[in-house]
Write a protein that holds these residues in place. Structure first.
Motif, PDB file in Angstrom:
ATOM      1  N   MET A  13       0.827  -1.200   0.000  1.00  0.00           N
ATOM      2  CA  MET A  13       0.000   0.000   0.000  1.00  0.00           C
ATOM      3  C   MET A  13       0.868   1.259   0.000  1.00  0.00           C
ATOM      4  SD  MET A  13      -2.973   1.348  -0.051  1.00  0.00           S
ATOM      5  CE  MET A  13      -4.058  -0.026   0.353  1.00  0.00           C
ATOM      6  N   LEU A  14       1.877   1.299   0.861  1.00  0.00           N
ATOM      7  CA  LEU A  14       2.710   2.495   0.942  1.00  0.00           C
ATOM      8  C   LEU A  14       3.547   2.655  -0.324  1.00  0.00           C
ATOM      9  CD1 LEU A  14       3.141   4.796   2.915  1.00  0.00           C
ATOM     10  CD2 LEU A  14       5.151   3.608   3.800  1.00  0.00           C
ATOM     11  N   GLY A  15       3.997   1.545  -0.887  1.00  0.00           N
ATOM     12  CA  GLY A  15       4.752   1.622  -2.129  1.00  0.00           C
ATOM     13  C   GLY A  15       3.928   2.172  -3.275  1.00  0.00           C
ATOM     14  N   VAL A  16       2.701   1.695  -3.419  1.00  0.00           N
ATOM     15  CA  VAL A  16       1.818   2.145  -4.505  1.00  0.00           C
ATOM     16  C   VAL A  16       1.412   3.603  -4.303  1.00  0.00           C
ATOM     17  CG1 VAL A  16      -0.476   1.849  -5.527  1.00  0.00           C
ATOM     18  CG2 VAL A  16       0.960  -0.146  -5.083  1.00  0.00           C
ATOM     19  N   VAL A  17       1.081   3.964  -3.069  1.00  0.00           N
ATOM     20  CA  VAL A  17       0.679   5.344  -2.790  1.00  0.00           C
ATOM     21  C   VAL A  17       1.829   6.311  -3.071  1.00  0.00           C
ATOM     22  CG1 VAL A  17       0.106   6.936  -0.926  1.00  0.00           C
ATOM     23  CG2 VAL A  17      -1.132   4.797  -1.144  1.00  0.00           C
ATOM     24  N   THR A  18       3.043   5.908  -2.723  1.00  0.00           N
ATOM     25  CA  THR A  18       4.199   6.767  -2.983  1.00  0.00           C
ATOM     26  C   THR A  18       4.417   6.956  -4.476  1.00  0.00           C
ATOM     27  OG1 THR A  18       5.240   5.932  -0.950  1.00  0.00           O
ATOM     28  CG2 THR A  18       6.653   7.097  -2.511  1.00  0.00           C
ATOM     29  N   ALA A  19       4.229   5.876  -5.229  1.00  0.00           N
ATOM     30  CA  ALA A  19       4.471   5.928  -6.674  1.00  0.00           C
ATOM     31  C   ALA A  19       3.409   6.715  -7.427  1.00  0.00           C
ATOM     32  CB  ALA A  19       4.571   4.513  -7.233  1.00  0.00           C
ATOM     33  N   PHE A  20       2.159   6.691  -6.953  1.00  0.00           N
ATOM     34  CA  PHE A  20       1.079   7.291  -7.736  1.00  0.00           C
ATOM     35  C   PHE A  20       0.366   8.461  -7.057  1.00  0.00           C
ATOM     36  CE2 PHE A  20       1.539   2.921  -9.218  1.00  0.00           C
ATOM     37  CZ  PHE A  20       1.660   3.125 -10.585  1.00  0.00           C
ATOM     38  N   GLY A  21       0.671   8.707  -5.788  1.00  0.00           N
ATOM     39  CA  GLY A  21      -0.024   9.766  -5.065  1.00  0.00           C
ATOM     40  C   GLY A  21       0.217  11.152  -5.633  1.00  0.00           C
ATOM     41  N   GLY A  22       1.458  11.450  -5.992  1.00  0.00           N
ATOM     42  CA  GLY A  22       1.765  12.768  -6.539  1.00  0.00           C
ATOM     43  C   GLY A  22       1.061  13.027  -7.852  1.00  0.00           C
ATOM     44  N   GLY A  23       1.017  12.016  -8.716  1.00  0.00           N
ATOM     45  CA  GLY A  23       0.333  12.159 -10.001  1.00  0.00           C
ATOM     46  C   GLY A  23      -1.159  12.385  -9.824  1.00  0.00           C
ATOM     47  N   ALA A  24      -1.745  11.734  -8.820  1.00  0.00           N
ATOM     48  CA  ALA A  24      -3.182  11.915  -8.567  1.00  0.00           C
ATOM     49  C   ALA A  24      -3.474  13.345  -8.130  1.00  0.00           C
ATOM     50  CB  ALA A  24      -3.643  10.931  -7.495  1.00  0.00           C
ATOM     51  N   PHE A  25      -2.641  13.898  -7.230  1.00  0.00           N
ATOM     52  CA  PHE A  25      -2.804  15.287  -6.809  1.00  0.00           C
ATOM     53  C   PHE A  25      -2.675  16.233  -7.997  1.00  0.00           C
ATOM     54  CE2 PHE A  25      -1.605  14.578  -2.144  1.00  0.00           C
ATOM     55  CZ  PHE A  25      -2.909  14.776  -1.740  1.00  0.00           C
ATOM     56  N   ARG A  26      -1.666  15.979  -8.813  1.00  0.00           N
ATOM     57  CA  ARG A  26      -1.432  16.820  -9.992  1.00  0.00           C
ATOM     58  C   ARG A  26      -2.645  16.823 -10.912  1.00  0.00           C
ATOM     59  NH1 ARG A  26       1.988  13.585 -13.536  1.00  0.00           N
ATOM     60  NH2 ARG A  26      -0.075  12.667 -13.921  1.00  0.00           N
ATOM     61  N   ASN A  27      -3.197  15.651 -11.169  1.00  0.00           N
ATOM     62  CA  ASN A  27      -4.337  15.550 -12.077  1.00  0.00           C
ATOM     63  C   ASN A  27      -5.520  16.372 -11.583  1.00  0.00           C
ATOM     64  OD1 ASN A  27      -2.789  13.844 -13.597  1.00  0.00           O
ATOM     65  ND2 ASN A  27      -3.941  11.986 -13.135  1.00  0.00           N
ATOM     66  N   VAL A  28      -5.748  16.333 -10.277  1.00  0.00           N
ATOM     67  CA  VAL A  28      -6.865  17.088  -9.715  1.00  0.00           C
ATOM     68  C   VAL A  28      -6.666  18.582  -9.929  1.00  0.00           C
ATOM     69  CG1 VAL A  28      -8.007  17.752  -7.563  1.00  0.00           C
ATOM     70  CG2 VAL A  28      -7.483  15.351  -8.009  1.00  0.00           C
ATOM     71  N   LEU A  29      -5.454  19.067  -9.695  1.00  0.00           N
ATOM     72  CA  LEU A  29      -5.208  20.508  -9.742  1.00  0.00           C
ATOM     73  C   LEU A  29      -5.112  21.070 -11.157  1.00  0.00           C
ATOM     74  CD1 LEU A  29      -2.780  21.250  -6.788  1.00  0.00           C
ATOM     75  CD2 LEU A  29      -5.200  21.698  -6.964  1.00  0.00           C
TER      76      LEU A  29
END
Length: 200
Positions: free
Chosen positions: A34-50
């Motif tokens: 979970m932490l590995g996946v969130v680290t890899a994709f969390g930033g991109g998800a934030f970027r997409n929203v903004l």
């Protein structure tokens, strides 16, 4: 081509980074993934929203999810004697992930025709967002909020990509490599941003 290469490099680097920190905090197997996946994709998800990209675009990256899962599995099976040296080479992994994702995020903003401010934000969020989520979930103070220089390098990547809009792939790789090296140097030599202390 640069987009795919940078995406893969950033995904591997941050997936491994998140997984190792989860193991340091003694998370169970599910927590490591979970932490590995969130680290890899969390930033991109934030970027997409903004920047107005549908969040659903995240789920279209099936190959990157597979790469992340394989990377996490490999690092989970690594001998303990090798993982103990994370303090030595962990900064390098984090720097590579920061640089690759910062350039990738800036590329997306430029392709959408957004201005420099949006490009810088996209670069910073993509490059540093996943690490921030990782550190918060692990109960650590995020690197981006420490005195050592971190997110500034992502912002510089955003500026460079904006000014060099349309640059060849080798130019994008050069920007990413430069940002990674600067991040490693700043950590190794203790480069700091100015700090103002309030004295009561």
């Amino acid at each position: 081509m640069a987009w795919e290469v940078l995406s893969m490099i950033g995904t591997v680097a941050f997936a491994v980074s998140g997984a190792v920190i989860a193991m340091e905090e003694e998370y169970d197997l599910f927590g490591v993934y979970m932490l590995g996946v969130v680290t890899a994709f969390g930033g991109g998800a934030f970027r997409n929203v903004l920047i107005g990209v549908p969040v659903s675009a995240l789920w279209e990256q099936e190959m990157l999810f597979r790469i992340a899962l394989v990377s996490i599995t490999v690092i989970f099976l690594f001998p303990n004697r090798l993982i103990r040296h994370w303090s030595r080479w962990g900064t390098s992994f984090d720097a590579v992930g920061l640089a690759a994702f910062a350039v990738q995020g800036a590329m997306m903003a430029v392709q959408l025709g957004l201005g420099m401010s949006a490009t810088i934000v996209a670069a910073v969020l993509t490059g540093a967002g996943g690490g921030m989520i990782r550190d918060l979930l692990a109960g650590r103070r995020p690197l981006v909020l420490r005195k050592e220089i971190y997110a500034v390098w992502a912002a510089i990547a955003g500026i460079a990509v904006t000014l060099g809009a349309g640059m060849a792939d080798w130019g994008l790789y050069l920007v990413a490599a430069t940002v990674a090296v600067l991040r490693i140097f700043s950590a190794r030599f203790g480069w700091r941003l100015p700090v103002r202390k309030l004295v009561s």
